[in-house]
Design a protein around this motif. Structure first.
Motif, PDB file in Angstrom:
ATOM      1  N   HIS A 245      43.184  62.832  37.894  1.00 16.04           N
ATOM      2  CA  HIS A 245      44.518  62.216  37.858  1.00 16.04           C
ATOM      3  C   HIS A 245      45.362  62.750  36.699  1.00 16.04           C
ATOM      4  O   HIS A 245      46.589  62.754  36.774  1.00 16.04           O
ATOM      5  CB  HIS A 245      44.418  60.682  37.795  1.00 16.04           C
ATOM      6  N   ASN A 246      44.738  63.219  35.614  1.00 13.50           N
ATOM      7  CA  ASN A 246      45.519  63.814  34.530  1.00 13.50           C
ATOM      8  C   ASN A 246      46.152  65.134  34.962  1.00 13.50           C
ATOM      9  O   ASN A 246      47.305  65.426  34.633  1.00 13.50           O
ATOM     10  CB  ASN A 246      44.649  64.032  33.300  1.00 13.50           C
ATOM     11  N   TYR A 247      45.410  65.949  35.714  1.00 14.07           N
ATOM     12  CA  TYR A 247      45.982  67.183  36.256  1.00 14.07           C
ATOM     13  C   TYR A 247      47.200  66.867  37.128  1.00 14.07           C
ATOM     14  O   TYR A 247      48.261  67.487  37.010  1.00 14.07           O
ATOM     15  CB  TYR A 247      44.947  67.917  37.116  1.00 14.07           C
ATOM     16  N   VAL A 248      47.018  65.885  38.016  1.00 15.29           N
ATOM     17  CA  VAL A 248      48.062  65.571  38.997  1.00 15.29           C
ATOM     18  C   VAL A 248      49.320  65.040  38.325  1.00 15.29           C
ATOM     19  O   VAL A 248      50.440  65.523  38.568  1.00 15.29           O
ATOM     20  CB  VAL A 248      47.531  64.558  40.028  1.00 15.29           C
ATOM     21  N   TYR A 249      49.166  64.040  37.461  1.00 17.88           N
ATOM     22  CA  TYR A 249      50.348  63.383  36.892  1.00 17.88           C
ATOM     23  C   TYR A 249      51.042  64.238  35.835  1.00 17.88           C
ATOM     24  O   TYR A 249      52.250  64.107  35.637  1.00 17.88           O
ATOM     25  CB  TYR A 249      49.956  62.015  36.325  1.00 17.88           C
ATOM     26  N   LEU A 250      50.324  65.116  35.149  1.00 17.93           N
ATOM     27  CA  LEU A 250      50.987  66.032  34.234  1.00 17.93           C
ATOM     28  C   LEU A 250      51.847  67.044  34.993  1.00 17.93           C
ATOM     29  O   LEU A 250      52.902  67.458  34.519  1.00 17.93           O
ATOM     30  CB  LEU A 250      49.949  66.771  33.376  1.00 17.93           C
ATOM     31  N   ASN A 251      51.403  67.440  36.168  1.00 16.40           N
ATOM     32  CA  ASN A 251      52.192  68.366  36.980  1.00 16.40           C
ATOM     33  C   ASN A 251      53.356  67.674  37.674  1.00 16.40           C
ATOM     34  O   ASN A 251      54.379  68.302  37.951  1.00 16.40           O
ATOM     35  CB  ASN A 251      51.296  69.031  38.031  1.00 16.40           C
ATOM     36  N   GLU A 252      53.213  66.383  37.976  1.00 17.17           N
ATOM     37  CA  GLU A 252      54.259  65.664  38.697  1.00 17.17           C
ATOM     38  C   GLU A 252      55.304  65.022  37.786  1.00 17.17           C
ATOM     39  O   GLU A 252      56.341  64.569  38.265  1.00 17.17           O
ATOM     40  CB  GLU A 252      53.624  64.550  39.555  1.00 17.17           C
ATOM     41  N   THR A 253      55.058  64.962  36.485  1.00 21.46           N
ATOM     42  CA  THR A 253      55.949  64.237  35.580  1.00 21.46           C
ATOM     43  C   THR A 253      57.369  64.812  35.587  1.00 21.46           C
ATOM     44  O   THR A 253      57.569  66.019  35.721  1.00 21.46           O
ATOM     45  CB  THR A 253      55.390  64.237  34.147  1.00 21.46           C
ATOM     46  N   LYS A 260      57.348  69.471  28.153  1.00 21.01           N
ATOM     47  CA  LYS A 260      57.296  70.388  27.014  1.00 21.01           C
ATOM     48  C   LYS A 260      55.889  70.431  26.421  1.00 21.01           C
ATOM     49  O   LYS A 260      55.380  71.505  26.066  1.00 21.01           O
ATOM     50  CB  LYS A 260      58.305  69.931  25.960  1.00 21.01           C
ATOM     51  N   ILE A 261      55.249  69.273  26.313  1.00 15.33           N
ATOM     52  CA  ILE A 261      53.865  69.215  25.808  1.00 15.33           C
ATOM     53  C   ILE A 261      52.937  69.991  26.744  1.00 15.33           C
ATOM     54  O   ILE A 261      52.092  70.777  26.299  1.00 15.33           O
ATOM     55  CB  ILE A 261      53.404  67.757  25.658  1.00 15.33           C
ATOM     56  N   TYR A 262      53.106  69.771  28.041  1.00  9.08           N
ATOM     57  CA  TYR A 262      52.231  70.407  29.022  1.00  9.08           C
ATOM     58  C   TYR A 262      52.396  71.927  29.015  1.00  9.08           C
ATOM     59  O   TYR A 262      51.418  72.676  29.058  1.00  9.08           O
ATOM     60  CB  TYR A 262      52.525  69.839  30.408  1.00  9.08           C
ATOM     61  N   GLN A 263      53.632  72.389  28.939  1.00  8.07           N
ATOM     62  CA  GLN A 263      53.901  73.829  29.012  1.00  8.07           C
ATOM     63  C   GLN A 263      53.581  74.550  27.705  1.00  8.07           C
ATOM     64  O   GLN A 263      53.087  75.680  27.719  1.00  8.07           O
ATOM     65  CB  GLN A 263      55.364  74.051  29.397  1.00  8.07           C
ATOM     66  N   ASN A 264      53.870  73.911  26.561  1.00  9.86           N
ATOM     67  CA  ASN A 264      53.715  74.584  25.267  1.00  9.86           C
ATOM     68  C   ASN A 264      52.373  74.346  24.593  1.00  9.86           C
ATOM     69  O   ASN A 264      51.910  75.189  23.828  1.00  9.86           O
ATOM     70  CB  ASN A 264      54.829  74.141  24.313  1.00  9.86           C
ATOM     71  N   ILE A 266      49.427  72.750  26.308  1.00 10.62           N
ATOM     72  CA  ILE A 266      48.245  72.632  27.182  1.00 10.62           C
ATOM     73  C   ILE A 266      48.027  73.900  27.994  1.00 10.62           C
ATOM     74  O   ILE A 266      46.946  74.506  27.953  1.00 10.62           O
ATOM     75  CB  ILE A 266      48.386  71.411  28.113  1.00 10.62           C
ATOM     76  N   ILE A 267      49.054  74.325  28.721  1.00  8.74           N
ATOM     77  CA  ILE A 267      48.906  75.514  29.575  1.00  8.74           C
ATOM     78  C   ILE A 267      48.587  76.751  28.749  1.00  8.74           C
ATOM     79  O   ILE A 267      47.788  77.606  29.160  1.00  8.74           O
ATOM     80  CB  ILE A 267      50.187  75.734  30.410  1.00  8.74           C
ATOM     81  N   LYS A 268      49.202  76.861  27.568  1.00  8.78           N
ATOM     82  CA  LYS A 268      49.003  78.053  26.739  1.00  8.78           C
ATOM     83  C   LYS A 268      47.667  78.039  25.987  1.00  8.78           C
ATOM     84  O   LYS A 268      47.334  79.010  25.296  1.00  8.78           O
ATOM     85  CB  LYS A 268      50.148  78.186  25.743  1.00  8.78           C
ATOM     86  N   THR A 269      46.926  76.944  26.094  1.00  4.41           N
ATOM     87  CA  THR A 269      45.622  76.833  25.431  1.00  4.41           C
ATOM     88  C   THR A 269      44.513  77.256  26.387  1.00  4.41           C
ATOM     89  O   THR A 269      44.649  77.125  27.610  1.00  4.41           O
ATOM     90  CB  THR A 269      45.386  75.377  24.976  1.00  4.41           C
ATOM     91  N   LYS A 270      43.427  77.736  25.851  1.00  5.21           N
ATOM     92  CA  LYS A 270      42.273  78.108  26.680  1.00  5.21           C
ATOM     93  C   LYS A 270      41.818  76.900  27.493  1.00  5.21           C
ATOM     94  O   LYS A 270      41.700  75.796  26.938  1.00  5.21           O
ATOM     95  CB  LYS A 270      41.138  78.602  25.777  1.00  5.21           C
ATOM     96  N   PRO A 271      41.594  77.046  28.812  1.00  2.83           N
ATOM     97  CA  PRO A 271      41.277  75.892  29.669  1.00  2.83           C
ATOM     98  C   PRO A 271      40.136  75.020  29.161  1.00  2.83           C
ATOM     99  O   PRO A 271      40.192  73.789  29.261  1.00  2.83           O
ATOM    100  CB  PRO A 271      40.911  76.548  31.006  1.00  2.83           C
ATOM    101  N   SER A 272      39.104  75.625  28.579  1.00  2.00           N
ATOM    102  CA  SER A 272      37.971  74.834  28.084  1.00  2.00           C
ATOM    103  C   SER A 272      38.361  73.975  26.888  1.00  2.00           C
ATOM    104  O   SER A 272      37.722  72.958  26.612  1.00  2.00           O
ATOM    105  CB  SER A 272      36.815  75.759  27.696  1.00  2.00           C
ATOM    106  N   ASP A 273      39.420  74.369  26.162  1.00  2.00           N
ATOM    107  CA  ASP A 273      39.912  73.567  25.039  1.00  2.00           C
ATOM    108  C   ASP A 273      40.996  72.598  25.464  1.00  2.00           C
ATOM    109  O   ASP A 273      41.162  71.544  24.862  1.00  2.00           O
ATOM    110  CB  ASP A 273      40.463  74.485  23.939  1.00  2.00           C
TER     111      ASP A 273
END
Length: 417
Positions: A245-253, A260-264, A266-273
């Motif tokens: 649900h975190n994947y879904v709602y971060l993309n739907e927000t 801005k938090i998600y794009q700057n 989270i996405i730019k960070t290594k997926p495992s981190d």
């Protein structure tokens, strides 16, 4: 006999059976709903035939559903015994019953210390107080210079006498008194002695007040992050609990700061981190300037078990988005819908639902420092960096002045010769 469905969301590998809670995680909601449904089965006199899956069921690009919702669409189950989030797209696959519990997701982080936001060495006194202290120092300097000048005039002391003090010398003496330094100056009159006595007593009170305030300020977290926008603009790192649900709602927000938090961050960070487990994320919050989007019940359990009092008091929570309540879904056109809804409403009215919630959910940790002895931690270089920078600059300026004085002296010697 009908077939019913329960699923384990977060970590199916650690599931040990109903009522066995070896490790707290998001499966707690499955345990809570299982309790509700077993009571429901007793009241309505039916038998449970359970299956386990690890996916709530999300709508796919082709319009079909995965996991739990897919089983309802195919008619493999009558209704779910695990609560799923109320979503409009899921209403095309199944019908809702009633809201059961809420999953509260927040970004948890520690506020940065005041030393990272302000120059803490100016904070003990406000602007008006600093101006008053400066005027007081000037008054003492003028008074002491006046007393010395009058004394030298009365006693006919020459300008090169050791008893004579210049205005600059007097200013340095007053500054030394504020910094708790003594003086070797010979005081020949009562008026000068009185002025020095008042100066040193005043310096003691000012120094004591300043020292007491600075100790508290160095241990105090700031409140500089008050909104999602502040969190997005700060240099804090960010990670998210690895759940669907975190994947879904971060993309739907639709919230700009969350995007801005998600794009700057989270996405730019290594997926495992970027998407990690609750333990890893909370350890980073504990040791770094880091924010972690996590279910508050999971975070509260970790904090209660492994965090000390000082760390609890510096925590802040911000809701990036509000999740809809959980509900038990039932197959379309099911004849059991009204009976199940009535019994679930009855469980809420008589307090059974609240009793189950209190049985499973950990309490939110509280900051009890006011009721306990104050814990003073050692001051790190980060807290005193402004004064180190000031001293470094002062040393450089002093060295430059020394070189200029040396050059001036040599030039004057050459001209004289």
């Amino acid at each position: 006999m009908q077939q019913f469905l329960i699923h384990i969301v977060s970590e199916p590998k650690v599931f040990k059976g109903w009522g066995v809670k070896e490790e707290f995680n998001l499966d707690v909601y499955s345990h809570m709903h299982y309790k509700l449904v077993t009571l429901l089965a007793d009241h309505l006199n039916f038998t449970l035939d359970l299956s386990l899956v690890n996916d709530y069921g999300w709508r796919l690009e082709n319009g079909s559903f995965s996991g739990l919702m897919n089983s309802l669409v195919k008619g493999e189950v009558e209704f779910t015994t695990s609560g799923a989030l109320m979503r409009f797209d899921r209403m095309m696959a199944a019908e809702l019953t009633v809201a059961t519990y809420r999953v509260q997701t927040s970004a948890i982080f520690k506020q940065p210390p005041l030393s990272a936001v302000f120059n803490v060495f100016f904070l003990p006194f406000n602007f008006t107080t600093w101006i008053a202290i400066l005027l007081l120092l000037m008054l003492f300097t003028i008074a002491i210079v006046f007393f010395f000048r009058i004394t030298t005039m009365i006693k006919n002391i020459g300008p090169h006498s050791s008893l004579m003090m210049t205005t600059l010398d007097t200013g340095m003496l007053v500054l030394g008194a504020i910094c708790q330094q003594g003086t070797s100056t010979i005081m020949t009159t009562t008026s000068v002695r009185m002025a020095f006595s008042v100066l040193f007593f005043t310096a003691v009170f000012l120094f004591t007040s300043y020292s007491a305030s600075i100790v508290v300020i160095l241990q105090t977290p700031s409140q500089s992050i008050k909104s999602i926008k502040d969190l997005a603009d700060k240099s804090t790192t960010f990670s998210v609990l690895d759940t669907a649900h975190n994947y879904v709602y971060l993309n739907e927000t639709k919230i700009h700061a969350v995007k801005k938090i998600y794009q700057n961050k989270i996405i730019k960070t290594k997926p495992s981190d970027a998407f990690t487990s609750a333990k890893v994320g909370m350890i980073r919050v504990q040791k770094e300037f880091h924010a972690f989007l996590v279910d508050t019940s999971v975070a509260n359990d970790i904090i209660a078990k492994s965090w000390n009092e000082q760390e609890k008091c510096s925590l802040t929570q911000l809701n990036l988005f509000t999740l809809p309540p959980l509900t038990l879904y039932i197959a379309k056109k099911s004849g059991y819908k009204d009976s199940i809804k009535q019994q679930l409403i009855l469980q809420d009215e008589v307090g059974l639902k609240k009793r189950i919630y209190n049985q499973f959910m950990p309490q939110k940790p509280t900051c009890d420092s006011l009721n306990k002895d104050i814990i003073i931690e050692s001051v790190s270089l980060k807290e005193i960096f402004p004064i180190i920078a000031f001293l470094s600059c002062a040393m450089i300026v002093s060295f430059i002045i020394f070189v200029l004085e040396l050059m001036s002296y040599n030039m004057m010697s050459i001209f004289k010769s």
